[in-house]
Design a protein around this motif. Structure first.
Motif, PDB file in Angstrom:
ATOM      1  N   GLU A 283      11.892  55.657  47.463  1.00 34.55           N
ATOM      2  CA  GLU A 283      13.134  55.725  47.497  1.00 34.55           C
ATOM      3  C   GLU A 283      13.768  54.255  48.098  1.00 34.55           C
ATOM      4  OE1 GLU A 283      14.713  58.881  49.615  1.00 34.55           O
ATOM      5  OE2 GLU A 283      14.241  60.447  47.974  1.00 34.55           O
ATOM      6  N   GLU A 284      13.211  53.900  49.174  1.00 36.74           N
ATOM      7  CA  GLU A 284      13.748  52.711  49.897  1.00 36.74           C
ATOM      8  C   GLU A 284      13.381  51.478  49.050  1.00 36.74           C
ATOM      9  OE1 GLU A 284      15.619  52.266  52.259  1.00 36.74           O
ATOM     10  OE2 GLU A 284      15.434  54.353  52.891  1.00 36.74           O
ATOM     11  N   CYS A 285      12.288  51.127  48.451  1.00 33.82           N
ATOM     12  CA  CYS A 285      11.822  50.214  47.412  1.00 33.82           C
ATOM     13  C   CYS A 285      13.001  50.034  46.353  1.00 33.82           C
ATOM     14  CB  CYS A 285      10.430  50.559  46.837  1.00 33.82           C
ATOM     15  SG  CYS A 285       9.098  50.205  48.272  1.00 33.82           S
ATOM     16  N   ILE A 286      13.117  51.262  45.660  1.00 28.81           N
ATOM     17  CA  ILE A 286      14.142  51.213  44.850  1.00 28.81           C
ATOM     18  C   ILE A 286      15.398  50.746  45.125  1.00 28.81           C
ATOM     19  CG2 ILE A 286      15.408  52.677  43.221  1.00 28.81           C
ATOM     20  CD1 ILE A 286      13.082  54.319  43.096  1.00 28.81           C
ATOM     21  N   ALA A 287      15.811  50.981  46.257  1.00 25.89           N
ATOM     22  CA  ALA A 287      17.179  50.546  46.717  1.00 25.89           C
ATOM     23  C   ALA A 287      17.003  49.070  47.404  1.00 25.89           C
ATOM     24  CB  ALA A 287      17.678  51.637  48.065  1.00 25.89           C
ATOM     25  N   ASN A 288      15.965  48.805  47.635  1.00 24.26           N
ATOM     26  CA  ASN A 288      15.876  47.294  48.076  1.00 24.26           C
ATOM     27  C   ASN A 288      16.018  46.443  46.812  1.00 24.26           C
ATOM     28  OD1 ASN A 288      15.673  47.441  50.815  1.00 24.26           O
ATOM     29  ND2 ASN A 288      13.421  47.847  51.011  1.00 24.26           N
ATOM     30  N   ALA A 289      15.006  46.830  45.729  1.00 23.59           N
ATOM     31  CA  ALA A 289      15.144  46.045  44.633  1.00 23.59           C
ATOM     32  C   ALA A 289      16.414  45.801  43.986  1.00 23.59           C
ATOM     33  CB  ALA A 289      14.291  46.780  43.643  1.00 23.59           C
ATOM     34  N   ALA A 290      17.052  46.998  44.008  1.00 22.32           N
ATOM     35  CA  ALA A 290      18.368  47.063  43.331  1.00 22.32           C
ATOM     36  C   ALA A 290      19.479  45.981  44.279  1.00 22.32           C
ATOM     37  CB  ALA A 290      19.050  48.380  43.513  1.00 22.32           C
ATOM     38  N   ALA A 291      19.339  46.024  45.668  1.00 17.59           N
ATOM     39  CA  ALA A 291      20.111  45.383  46.453  1.00 17.59           C
ATOM     40  C   ALA A 291      19.814  43.581  46.285  1.00 17.59           C
ATOM     41  CB  ALA A 291      19.971  45.857  47.939  1.00 17.59           C
ATOM     42  N   ALA A 292      18.490  43.288  46.098  1.00 17.50           N
ATOM     43  CA  ALA A 292      18.175  41.876  46.156  1.00 17.50           C
ATOM     44  C   ALA A 292      18.586  41.469  45.074  1.00 17.50           C
ATOM     45  CB  ALA A 292      16.490  42.014  46.214  1.00 17.50           C
ATOM     46  N   ASP A 293      18.417  42.134  43.717  1.00 18.56           N
ATOM     47  CA  ASP A 293      18.673  41.734  42.308  1.00 18.56           C
ATOM     48  C   ASP A 293      20.314  41.664  42.358  1.00 18.56           C
ATOM     49  OD1 ASP A 293      17.640  40.902  39.906  1.00 18.56           O
ATOM     50  OD2 ASP A 293      19.037  42.283  39.066  1.00 18.56           O
ATOM     51  N   PHE A 294      21.010  42.352  43.013  1.00 20.68           N
ATOM     52  CA  PHE A 294      22.374  42.481  42.879  1.00 20.68           C
ATOM     53  C   PHE A 294      22.931  41.253  43.603  1.00 20.68           C
ATOM     54  CE2 PHE A 294      26.540  43.531  45.244  1.00 20.68           C
ATOM     55  CZ  PHE A 294      27.517  43.996  44.035  1.00 20.68           C
ATOM     56  N   CYS A 295      22.372  40.760  44.768  1.00 17.66           N
ATOM     57  CA  CYS A 295      23.008  39.583  45.466  1.00 17.66           C
ATOM     58  C   CYS A 295      22.503  38.353  44.785  1.00 17.66           C
ATOM     59  CB  CYS A 295      22.417  39.358  47.037  1.00 17.66           C
ATOM     60  SG  CYS A 295      22.872  40.973  48.169  1.00 17.66           S
ATOM     61  N   ILE A 296      21.226  38.035  44.416  1.00 14.04           N
ATOM     62  CA  ILE A 296      20.830  37.066  43.521  1.00 14.04           C
ATOM     63  C   ILE A 296      19.632  37.535  42.697  1.00 14.04           C
ATOM     64  CG2 ILE A 296      20.315  34.624  43.423  1.00 14.04           C
ATOM     65  CD1 ILE A 296      21.143  34.267  46.342  1.00 14.04           C
ATOM     66  N   PRO A 297      19.867  37.603  41.353  1.00 15.27           N
ATOM     67  CA  PRO A 297      18.690  38.123  40.610  1.00 15.27           C
ATOM     68  C   PRO A 297      17.436  37.162  40.976  1.00 15.27           C
ATOM     69  CG  PRO A 297      20.676  37.510  39.115  1.00 15.27           C
ATOM     70  CD  PRO A 297      20.762  36.943  40.621  1.00 15.27           C
ATOM     71  N   ALA A 298      16.262  37.980  41.159  1.00 15.35           N
ATOM     72  CA  ALA A 298      15.088  37.504  41.584  1.00 15.35           C
ATOM     73  C   ALA A 298      14.510  36.458  40.956  1.00 15.35           C
ATOM     74  CB  ALA A 298      14.136  38.985  41.658  1.00 15.35           C
ATOM     75  N   GLN A 299      14.459  36.679  39.772  1.00 14.70           N
ATOM     76  CA  GLN A 299      13.849  35.436  39.204  1.00 14.70           C
ATOM     77  C   GLN A 299      14.700  34.321  39.054  1.00 14.70           C
ATOM     78  OE1 GLN A 299      13.603  36.389  34.861  1.00 14.70           O
ATOM     79  NE2 GLN A 299      11.782  37.619  35.144  1.00 14.70           N
ATOM     80  N   LYS A 300      16.101  34.076  39.288  1.00 15.83           N
ATOM     81  CA  LYS A 300      16.662  32.710  39.435  1.00 15.83           C
ATOM     82  C   LYS A 300      16.590  32.461  40.981  1.00 15.83           C
ATOM     83  CE  LYS A 300      20.283  33.795  36.150  1.00 15.83           C
ATOM     84  NZ  LYS A 300      21.605  34.019  35.792  1.00 15.83           N
ATOM     85  N   MET A 301      16.196  33.282  41.789  1.00  9.69           N
ATOM     86  CA  MET A 301      16.342  32.723  43.191  1.00  9.69           C
ATOM     87  C   MET A 301      14.902  32.285  43.430  1.00  9.69           C
ATOM     88  SD  MET A 301      17.674  32.675  46.294  1.00  9.69           S
ATOM     89  CE  MET A 301      16.743  31.629  47.304  1.00  9.69           C
ATOM     90  N   GLU A 302      13.778  33.073  42.803  1.00 10.71           N
ATOM     91  CA  GLU A 302      12.596  32.435  42.717  1.00 10.71           C
ATOM     92  C   GLU A 302      12.197  31.151  42.194  1.00 10.71           C
ATOM     93  OE1 GLU A 302       8.461  32.562  43.847  1.00 10.71           O
ATOM     94  OE2 GLU A 302      10.159  33.640  44.586  1.00 10.71           O
ATOM     95  N   SER A 303      13.072  30.670  40.957  1.00  8.46           N
ATOM     96  CA  SER A 303      12.978  29.564  40.323  1.00  8.46           C
ATOM     97  C   SER A 303      13.751  28.497  41.180  1.00  8.46           C
ATOM     98  CB  SER A 303      13.787  29.677  39.051  1.00  8.46           C
ATOM     99  OG  SER A 303      13.958  28.467  38.438  1.00  8.46           O
ATOM    100  N   PHE A 304      14.833  28.918  41.640  1.00  7.47           N
ATOM    101  CA  PHE A 304      15.591  27.886  42.703  1.00  7.47           C
ATOM    102  C   PHE A 304      14.618  27.194  43.852  1.00  7.47           C
ATOM    103  CE2 PHE A 304      18.173  26.957  46.392  1.00  7.47           C
ATOM    104  CZ  PHE A 304      18.954  25.836  46.207  1.00  7.47           C
ATOM    105  N   TYR A 305      13.856  28.459  44.613  1.00  4.49           N
ATOM    106  CA  TYR A 305      13.173  28.259  45.576  1.00  4.49           C
ATOM    107  C   TYR A 305      11.998  27.360  45.417  1.00  4.49           C
ATOM    108  CZ  TYR A 305      10.562  29.268  50.044  1.00  4.49           C
ATOM    109  OH  TYR A 305      10.292  29.169  51.258  1.00  4.49           O
ATOM    110  N   ILE A 306      11.395  27.650  44.096  1.00  6.93           N
ATOM    111  CA  ILE A 306      10.344  26.837  43.823  1.00  6.93           C
ATOM    112  C   ILE A 306      10.556  25.505  43.689  1.00  6.93           C
ATOM    113  CG2 ILE A 306       8.417  26.781  42.180  1.00  6.93           C
ATOM    114  CD1 ILE A 306       8.154  29.425  41.945  1.00  6.93           C
ATOM    115  N   ARG A 307      11.532  25.195  42.872  1.00  8.64           N
ATOM    116  CA  ARG A 307      11.929  23.890  42.660  1.00  8.64           C
ATOM    117  C   ARG A 307      12.380  22.989  43.643  1.00  8.64           C
ATOM    118  NH1 ARG A 307      16.407  23.460  40.194  1.00  8.64           N
ATOM    119  NH2 ARG A 307      17.235  25.757  39.965  1.00  8.64           N
ATOM    120  N   LYS A 308      13.034  23.685  44.644  1.00  7.96           N
ATOM    121  CA  LYS A 308      13.514  22.588  45.738  1.00  7.96           C
ATOM    122  C   LYS A 308      12.928  22.801  47.126  1.00  7.96           C
ATOM    123  CE  LYS A 308      17.188  21.912  43.511  1.00  7.96           C
ATOM    124  NZ  LYS A 308      17.641  20.425  43.314  1.00  7.96           N
ATOM    125  N   HIS A 309      11.756  23.856  47.153  1.00  5.17           N
ATOM    126  CA  HIS A 309      11.215  23.867  48.264  1.00  5.17           C
ATOM    127  C   HIS A 309      10.203  22.538  48.504  1.00  5.17           C
ATOM    128  CE1 HIS A 309       7.609  25.246  50.911  1.00  5.17           C
ATOM    129  NE2 HIS A 309       8.413  25.960  51.391  1.00  5.17           N
TER     130      HIS A 309
END
Length: 373
Positions: A283-309
């Motif tokens: 239940e918590e994993c489902i809620a965590n995933a929904a919350a993270a994607d709501f704030c910033i879509p995971a793929q877009k955040m990952e792409s930004f992080y990899i490009r700028k890190h």
């Protein structure tokens, strides 16, 4: 006072008189031995004056008896004649062993009073009809401890429920709540806009309250149900930051949408993104995933992080936040967790509680919301 079945204890002076008779001494003899006058000795023998430690030592030498014996006689006599204690003392002690009663009284959640009234208030607060303990009300809560719910956390949850019962909202609609998510996300660009979130939730039939935690109760949010069709979201704003608020709120919304917490207690033991996520329930994993994607879509955040890190300029962060339609603090929070550098661009981690409480029922921080038990 001695009860009807107890044996009355005589004043210590009675024993002293018996000792005088056994030795064939008069009161005047004892006064001479002690170096006192008969007038000084009279109150002691009549029970009008207590045996002090000094007198106990004098009597011990006079009768060749341990001084502690005389102190014990006086103690037993005094205890027998002491006032009956207020029954509320025993009640408070029994309740304090299980619940944070003192903190609850201090916060104004219940009122101190005589024993039966205090017990009645606790029963009503914890929604039980007797004093055998709190009902196992179902709730799904984000918290920093995974073991059984500590008393301070349990009391916090029931305070959320207590305040939520006073709110009037329309019928709950999961479909309407889902369709409202884009409107909620549009508020993430402006910290002051958080005050609109409780109103939007109420329109969907979701009660929302903010309650300051009790000492030692590290809990961020809770999803609980007054009944199968009455969801409640409670938040503590323990970490008063914009990114934390939106993550926790969306996390609890997902619990509501999934119907979590209706029949079982589901919790996690640490904040999202911290520690070992393997401890999280499904239940918590489902809620965590929904919350993270709501704030910033995971793929877009990952792409930004990899490009700028590893070099994230302030300009890059602001630009990415604008592209995502969120306040820079949302992006900063993600970067901080990934890099484990919580000092990075901290100026964007703006507090939101002061804006939130203008649109929500908020209990704590020097203010107590009146609630009927």
């Amino acid at each position: 006072m001695a009860g009807p079945d107890s044996v009355a204890i005589d004043p210590p002076g009675i024993f002293i008189k018996l000792e005088l008779e056994a030795r064939g001494w008069s009161q005047r003899d004892l006064a001479f031995i002690l170096g006192q006058t008969e007038q000084q000795l009279n109150p002691l023998l009549s029970g009008k004056r207590a045996i002090t430690p000094d007198m106990a030592r004098l009597l011990g030498d006079a009768f060749d008896i341990a001084p502690q014996f005389f102190l014990n006689l006086q103690g037993q006599y005094d205890l027998q004649n002491a006032k009956e204690p207020d029954p509320a003392v025993k009640t408070r002690a029994e309740l304090q062993l299980v619940f944070p009663v003192r903190d609850m009284i201090r916060r104004g959640w219940i009122q101190d009073g005589e024993a039966s009234l205090l017990q009645l208030q606790m029963n009503r607060f914890f929604e039980v009809a007797n004093d055998e303990g709190p009902s196992q009300v179902a709730f799904a809560a984000k918290r920093t401890h995974y073991n059984e719910t500590p008393p301070h956390q349990l009391a916090w949850v029931f305070r959320v429920r207590q305040l939520a019962k006073q709110l009037s909202v329309g019928p709950f609609s999961a479909d309407k709540l889902r369709s409202t998510l884009p409107r909620l996300r549009s508020l993430m660009i402006d910290p002051e806009a958080v005050h609109s979130a409780p109103v939007l939730l109420a329109e969907c039939g979701v009660r929302f309250v903010v309650v300051e935690v009790l000492p030692n109760a590290k809990i961020d949010g809770v999803c609980t149900w007054l009944d199968d069709a009455s969801p409640v979201i409670g938040m503590s704003t323990l970490y008063d930051r914009l990114d934390n608020f939106w993550f926790v709120l969306r996390h609890e919304i997902e619990h509501v949408l999934q119907g979590h917490g209706k029949s079982s207690i589901g919790m996690i033991d640490h904040l999202a993104g911290d520690g070992d996520s393997k401890m999280d329930t499904d239940e918590e994993c489902i809620a965590n995933a929904a919350a993270a994607d709501f704030c910033i879509p995971a793929q877009k955040m990952e792409s930004f992080y990899i490009r700028k890190h590893p070099y994230f300029s302030e300009r890059d962060v602001i630009g990415f936040a604008s592209l995502m339609g969120v306040h820079p603090g949302i992006v900063v929070g993600q970067i901080q967790k990934r890099m484990k550098r919580y000092d990075y661009l901290r100026k964007y981690q703006v507090p939101v509680r002061r804006h939130l409480v203008t649109g929500a029922v908020a209990d704590g921080w020097g203010h107590t919301v009146h609630a009927e038990l």
